[in-house]
Motif scaffolding. Structure first.
Motif: not given
Length: 295
Positions: A49-50, A59-62
């Motif tokens: 979930x985080x 913050x991060x790519x998929x």
């Protein structure tokens, strides 16, 4: 006499050795405050979930999130969860003629094949497809001399540990055995990596993601196993049942009584489905032609 006191720099300046120790307490206090305000995940599900929240906040790519989730899920899987079951393994018979072996290798399209002697459960080695070509240039060469050693792993072996073994031993294929020592299936390094990065595309895969039905050079059609039946009906102008199964692969497997193996042919609704490629116990691609009309 009193002990001499250690000298200190004049002017009360802090030495370099003093700086870290004096700065540690505030940093630890700050860490505790951050943990109180933003507690970390206590389980794998919370961690996932985080990661999803991190993706939503960009913050991060998929793709990174999917790979990280794959690593977490892989830690919970074993070889038995991912293997290709024994009945669906493409095996070579050590006693088969060269031409028969070559035909099987071409139809299957793998780079490595387990080789058995007598019974399918008696696997004696691994043959690299490229090594088979050596016999063509040297007919007197003994096929047994070309076999590579087998790696056996139990069904319970974790994928994390198995991937580490694959990398350290430079093996790409292992035979999975059950608790009684019988062959349960096989697993490749690609099977393990796909749990992290998703399906690894090959020359048969859809590069554009636009369609699951293609026309081949000979006029036949290449149809993905997960193509929806309405799309197949529309492409071929037929009326296969659409209420019981979602995909053409499921319908073909039902009509055949099991998932067909590579090279097998199934006729349904006036169409001939020839299995081009299988993966993970399912058909990836069919070659589809119409049933030849008499006269």
């Amino acid at each position: 006499m009193s002990e001499p006191q250690p000298s200190r720099p004049r002017g009360g300046h802090k030495s370099a050795a003093d700086a870290p120790s004096r700065g540690q307490a505030p940093r630890k206090l700050l860490d505790r405050m951050l943990e109180f305000l933003h507690p970390g995940p206590d389980s794998t599900s919370e961690l996932i979930e985080t990661l999803a929240e991190a993706e939503q906040r960009e913050l991060i790519a998929p793709e990174s999130r999917q790979m990280l989730e794959g690593v977490l899920h892989m830690a919970e899987l074993s070889a038995g969860d991912v293997m290709v079951a024994a009945p669906r393994m493409d095996l070579l018979d050590i006693e088969a003629p060269y031409e028969e072996l070559l035909g099987l290798v071409i139809r299957a399209g793998h780079s490595r094949f387990p080789v058995f002697e007598g019974q399918r459960d008696n696997i004696i080695g691994i043959l690299l497809a490229k090594d088979l070509l050596k016999i063509q240039r040297a007919p007197g060469l003994n096929l047994r001399a070309l076999l590579r050693p087998i790696v056996f792993v139990p069904e319970s072996k974790g994928l994390n540990e198995l991937l580490r073994d694959f990398r350290s031993n430079r093996n790409h294929l292992a035979i999975v055995i059950d608790e009684f020592g019988n062959t349960a299936g096989l697993i490749t390094i690609e099977d393990v990596l796909e749990e992290i990065v998703g399906e690894i595309e090959d020359e048969f895969d859809d590069k554009d993601g636009e369609s699951s039905i293609y026309t081949l050079a000979d006029g036949s059609q290449r149809v993905a196993g997960d193509a929806v039946i309405p799309a197949v009906n529309e492409a071929f102008g037929i009326t296969l049942p659409e209420d019981e199964f979602d995909t053409i692969g499921g319908l073909v497997a039902h009509e055949h009584g099991r998932v067909p193996r590579r090279g097998e042919v199934v006729e349904i609704g006036g169409l001939v489905f020839s299995v081009m490629l299988t993966r993970g116990g399912a058909v990836r691609w069919f070659k589809v032609t119409r049933v030849a009309q008499d006269g």
